[in-house]
Design a protein around this motif. Structure first.
Motif, mmCIF file in Angstrom:
data_model
loop_
_atom_site.group_PDB
_atom_site.id
_atom_site.type_symbol
_atom_site.label_atom_id
_atom_site.label_comp_id
_atom_site.label_asym_id
_atom_site.label_seq_id
_atom_site.Cartn_x
_atom_site.Cartn_y
_atom_site.Cartn_z
ATOM 1 N N PRO A 1 5.588 -4.148 3.415
ATOM 2 C CA PRO A 1 4.981 -4.221 2.076
ATOM 3 C C PRO A 1 6.005 -4.487 0.977
ATOM 4 O O PRO A 1 5.764 -5.280 0.074
ATOM 5 C CB PRO A 1 4.347 -2.845 1.898
ATOM 6 C CG PRO A 1 4.150 -2.314 3.269
ATOM 7 C CD PRO A 1 5.166 -2.956 4.157
ATOM 8 N N LYS A 2 7.141 -3.835 1.062
ATOM 9 C CA LYS A 2 8.113 -3.965 -0.022
ATOM 10 C C LYS A 2 8.724 -5.361 -0.085
ATOM 11 O O LYS A 2 9.321 -5.734 -1.080
ATOM 12 C CB LYS A 2 9.197 -2.895 0.098
ATOM 13 C CG LYS A 2 10.075 -3.004 1.314
ATOM 14 C CD LYS A 2 11.158 -1.927 1.240
ATOM 15 C CE LYS A 2 11.986 -1.800 2.505
ATOM 16 N NZ LYS A 2 12.316 -2.991 3.243
ATOM 17 N N ILE B 1 4.795 -8.068 -4.136
ATOM 18 C CA ILE B 1 3.516 -7.726 -4.754
ATOM 19 C C ILE B 1 3.715 -6.490 -5.641
ATOM 20 O O ILE B 1 4.689 -5.763 -5.477
ATOM 21 C CB ILE B 1 2.467 -7.354 -3.682
ATOM 22 C CG1 ILE B 1 3.086 -6.326 -2.719
ATOM 23 C CG2 ILE B 1 1.980 -8.577 -2.926
ATOM 24 C CD1 ILE B 1 2.099 -5.544 -1.947
ATOM 25 N N ALA B 2 2.802 -6.300 -6.561
ATOM 26 C CA ALA B 2 2.787 -5.063 -7.346
ATOM 27 C C ALA B 2 1.354 -4.552 -7.364
ATOM 28 O O ALA B 2 0.415 -5.335 -7.326
ATOM 29 C CB ALA B 2 3.285 -5.319 -8.757
ATOM 30 N N MET B 3 1.224 -3.218 -7.380
ATOM 31 C CA MET B 3 -0.110 -2.637 -7.236
ATOM 32 C C MET B 3 -0.495 -1.728 -8.406
ATOM 33 O O MET B 3 0.354 -1.093 -9.012
ATOM 34 C CB MET B 3 -0.164 -1.799 -5.961
ATOM 35 C CG MET B 3 0.116 -2.585 -4.703
ATOM 36 S SD MET B 3 0.229 -1.520 -3.253
ATOM 37 C CE MET B 3 1.989 -1.198 -3.180
ATOM 38 N N VAL B 4 -1.798 -1.689 -8.675
ATOM 39 C CA VAL B 4 -2.348 -0.731 -9.637
ATOM 40 C C VAL B 4 -3.576 -0.103 -8.981
ATOM 41 O O VAL B 4 -4.394 -0.816 -8.407
ATOM 42 C CB VAL B 4 -2.787 -1.412 -10.954
ATOM 43 C CG1 VAL B 4 -3.257 -0.375 -11.966
ATOM 44 C CG2 VAL B 4 -1.661 -2.241 -11.546
ATOM 45 N N ARG C 1 4.087 -0.213 -15.014
ATOM 46 C CA ARG C 1 4.794 0.063 -13.758
ATOM 47 C C ARG C 1 4.664 -1.121 -12.798
ATOM 48 O O ARG C 1 5.545 -1.362 -11.973
ATOM 49 C CB ARG C 1 4.239 1.336 -13.099
ATOM 50 C CG ARG C 1 4.819 2.616 -13.716
ATOM 51 C CD ARG C 1 4.005 3.860 -13.409
ATOM 52 N NE ARG C 1 3.725 4.116 -12.007
ATOM 53 C CZ ARG C 1 4.593 4.553 -11.099
ATOM 54 N NH1 ARG C 1 5.831 4.791 -11.465
ATOM 55 N NH2 ARG C 1 4.233 4.752 -9.856
ATOM 56 N N ARG D 1 7.825 -5.173 -12.131
ATOM 57 C CA ARG D 1 8.222 -5.708 -10.831
ATOM 58 C C ARG D 1 8.432 -7.212 -10.865
ATOM 59 O O ARG D 1 9.082 -7.764 -9.998
ATOM 60 C CB ARG D 1 7.137 -5.411 -9.781
ATOM 61 C CG ARG D 1 6.958 -3.970 -9.458
ATOM 62 C CD ARG D 1 8.284 -3.441 -9.005
ATOM 63 N NE ARG D 1 8.252 -2.004 -8.912
ATOM 64 C CZ ARG D 1 7.966 -1.343 -7.806
ATOM 65 N NH1 ARG D 1 7.658 -1.985 -6.728
ATOM 66 N NH2 ARG D 1 7.986 -0.038 -7.804
#
Ligand SMILES: Nc1ncnc2c1ncn2[C@@H]1O[C@H](COP(=O)(O)OP(=O)(O)OP(=O)(O)O)[C@@H](O)[C@H]1O
Ligand SMILES: [Mg+2]
Lengths: 368, 298
Positions: free
Chosen positions: A74-75, A79-82, A148, A152
């Motif tokens: 995943p890292k 990607i960035a998540m909310v 947050r 990224r």
């Protein structure tokens, strides 16, 4: 820039053998804002988590920019998540909440500083960087949660119901905020929601899901105007599309229950005839706004008028929702509120049959 | 495979590094079946190691305790010696966490935890993928996030799948050792039934009961759940009748020949002492099963 390609993706949860997602195929173009919408349990989060790499893909392939991602951590997927709780570290200030993810990835201090300040500027949070979450309003906290993700500088944003825990007013406000953000950053985004209004207003491309299966993909307007099946017709739009059971013959649509005949325009009749639906049961779908009460319309469409006994009339402001039945089949009409109707009255209404849809009674697919 | 390897390397053990003394004398590996094995270093030469690495993943073992309080807890859990805490823990519980991938730097995890609690909790790692956060009563404050929210912040920052399993509050320090291993065992069993990211031992009870095979495990569960009420037969009987009457107070009161208010008082007392709201279905189910288990053992 990021393009995603999901090919024949399946997800089966081992424990109970539940097939949460079946044969998911989707091409996502760069800068798109794709919304996955569907009822609870339809596989929205599961699909998103597979894209993030938090959930293993049982079979099928996921590509980001042409690169196979199935076995990429995943890292490393950029990607960035909310998520829905817009949770923040209560004992870190706003700055550190935004900086922490970058710190973990060993970014240099000045790079972290630049990114956090940029994000704060975009989100209007400059004045709050020293504050702890406790000292922020709900909307500000939500913006920090977005911050947050923004810092990224990722290629893809993944958002799982980020607004579902907000009150109605804040939800509308944040919806606009997220759209503004997308216009500015143009990051390819996938947004999950079970709220069809959110889906309609935000999506550049909409994916309607049910039971882990894609029902329809398209621009919100296209899906609204031409739903592929009864489920999509009923799920997208509020109040929902009305459905009537009946049978077809050359005279038109015979409503089940009272046998009333509603004339079908020749263009639609031709399609039905060509597909051999004459003499068969079909489902008629009519949107509430395609049921009219204006005298001019009634005069022009004598073949599709009905006498409706109004159960309840809801005044919504500039329009009214009239709840009624046609031969025991419930429906809602959305009319101009200049019409002064109250519950118990009987009035004449007419369907705009040029805008209605016919569905196969067994498969529930739209006849086209 | 392990049996065959044992024939070659006689010192081979299937254990966690923290389960044995002299852990540093062993070379640790994870098998494809996710078992952790150790082989004494002196039994391995360079070639052996290279060969073993072809089909086994080298394993670094758990992160060691860092703070003084952590070291004390570590001693206590490993029964090395009775530690003298500067401030004696009064009420404590273990929160087992699991990570989908090992962290490169455990101090990162520490920093995240520090951002979540007002006072630094002790963390005792079981291995690289799991450990226990020790929540002492003193560190709980009203700003604390729910465990679901904690998972969100972790996932967003660490890009990991994180899970929590929440144990009961205990006050007896001498039970810490058993508690620690009970948490790990019960979690292993529970995982087969449920995949919720946050699980509590209360939710787990119906599942756990189906796997209980020895009295000690059962007794642990009974004591942890019923706490002070465990010897109050009359109270427990009232609770059982209450549950058997579909949680209907009036009906149960009639059955027990007592006044509705007195039964209500007993129920409140039970809730206060056990901190389990027996009026909610899931809790009621758990309490009921534990009561049945207790009858079975008594
Ligand atoms: N870890 C899991 N183990 C087993 N089944 C799961 C797991 N996670 C989800 N499921 C099942 O997979 C299906 C899809 O779940 P998913 O969470 O993706 O739905 P969703 O569309 O996000 O729903 P919601 O709107 O409620 O969030 C459901 O039937 C769910 O019960
Ligand atoms: Mg979901």
């Amino acid at each position: 820039m990021a393009e995603l390609s999901l090919r024949n993706i399946d997800k089966v949860y081992e424990k109970d053998g539940v097939k949460a997602v079946s044969d998911f195929n989707l091409e996502i173009k760069d800068k798109e804002f794709v919304v996955f919408v569907g009822p609870s349990g339809c596989g929205k989060s599961t699909t998103l988590r597979m894209i993030a790499g938090l959930e293993e893909i049982t079979s099928g392939e996921l590509y980001i920019n042409g690169k196979l991602m199935n076995d990429v951590a995943p890292k490393d997927r950029d990607i960035a998540m909310v998520f829905q709780n817009y949770a923040l570290y209560p004992h870190m200030n706003v700055y550190d909440n935004m900086a922490f993810g970058l710190k973990l990835r060993k970014f240099k201090k000045d790079e972290i500083d630049r990114r956090v300040k940029d994000a704060a500027e975009i989100l209007g949070l400059e004045a709050f960087l020293d504050r702890k979450p406790k000292a922020l309003s709900g909307g500000q906290r939500q913006r920090v949660a977005l911050g947050r993700a923004i810092v990224r500088d990722a290629q893809v944003f993944l958002m799982d119901e980020p607004l579902s825990n907000l009150d109605a007013k804040l939800r509308v406000q944040m919806r606009a905020e997220i759209q503004k953000l997308h216009k500015r950053l143009e990051t390819t985004s996938i947004y999950v929601t079970h709220d069809q209004t959110e889906a309609m207003t935000m999506a550049t491309n909409l994916v309607v899901l049910k039971d882990g299966i894609i029902q329809q993909v398209g621009a919100p307007k296209a899906i609204y105007d031409n739903p592929d099946n009864v489920f999509v017709g009923g799920f997208i739009g509020s109040p929902a599309m009305n459905f009537f059971n009946g049978t077809l013959d050359e005279d038109g649509f015979h409503v089940s229950g009272n046998g009333q005949v509603i004339t079908v325009p020749e263009g639609k009749m031709k399609v039905l005839r060509e597909n051999n639906y004459i003499g068969k049961e079909v489902i008629l779908g009519v949107r509430p706004e395609d049921i009219h009460d204006e005298p001019v319309f009634l005069d022009a469409n004598p073949g599709s008028t009905i006498e409706a006994n109004i159960d309840v009339a809801e005044l919504m402001g500039s329009e009214s929702y009239l709840y009624s039945k046609l031969a025991d089949q419930d429906f809602v009409a959305r009319v101009d509120s200049r019409t002064d109707v109250s519950g118990g009255e009987t009035i004449t209404l007419a369907f705009d049959m040029h805008k209605c849809h016919f569905f196969n009674a067994e498969t529930e697919e739209r006849i086209k | 495979m392990i049996e065959k390897l044992k024939n070659i390397y006689t010192s081979l053990i299937v254990k966690q590094p923290n389960q044995i003394e002299r852990a540093a004398d062993y070379q640790w590996f994870i098998t494809p079946a996710n078992e952790i094995i150790g082989i004494e270093k002196q039994e391995l030469d360079k070639k052996d190691r290279s060969l073993l690495r072809l089909f086994l993943t080298p394993y670094q073992g758990a992160h060691p305790p860092v703070t003084t309080r952590e070291k004390k807890w570590y001693q206590l859990i490993n029964e090395q010696e009775e530690p003298n805490f500067k401030q004696q823990p009064s009420l404590y519980r273990f929160i087992l966490f699991t990570l989908s991938e090992p962290l490169i730097d455990p101090t990162d995890f520490r920093e995240a935890i520090d951002g979540l609690y007002s006072t630094r909790p002790a963390i005792v790692w079981v291995n690289q993928l799991s450990g226990m956060i020790i929540e002492e009563e003193a560190i709980i404050d009203e700003e604390m996030l729910s465990y679901e929210e904690m998972i969100e912040v972790f996932t967003i920052d660490f890009y990991l799948d994180v899970r929590f399993y929440i144990g009961p509050y205990l006050s007896e320090l001498n039970k810490a050792h058993d508690y620690f291993s009970w948490m790990q065992d019960s979690y292993q069993k529970l995982k087969k039934f449920s995949t919720k990211p946050v699980m509590s031992y209360v939710t787990a009870i119906p599942y756990l009961l189906t796997t209980i095979t020895n009295q000690a495990d059962g007794r642990f569960l009974i004591d942890a759940m019923l706490k002070d009420t465990v010897d109050d037969e009359e109270l427990l009987r009232s609770i059982q009748i209450f549950l058997e009457c579909n949680s209907n107070v009036s009906l149960a009161a009639k059955e027990l020949y007592m006044h509705r208010n007195s039964l209500q008082y007993r129920i409140d007392k039970f809730i206060e002492k056990t901190t389990i709201d027996v009026k909610q279905f899931e809790n009621a189910l758990a309490v009921y099963l534990v009561l049945l288990l207790k009858r079975h053992f008594d």
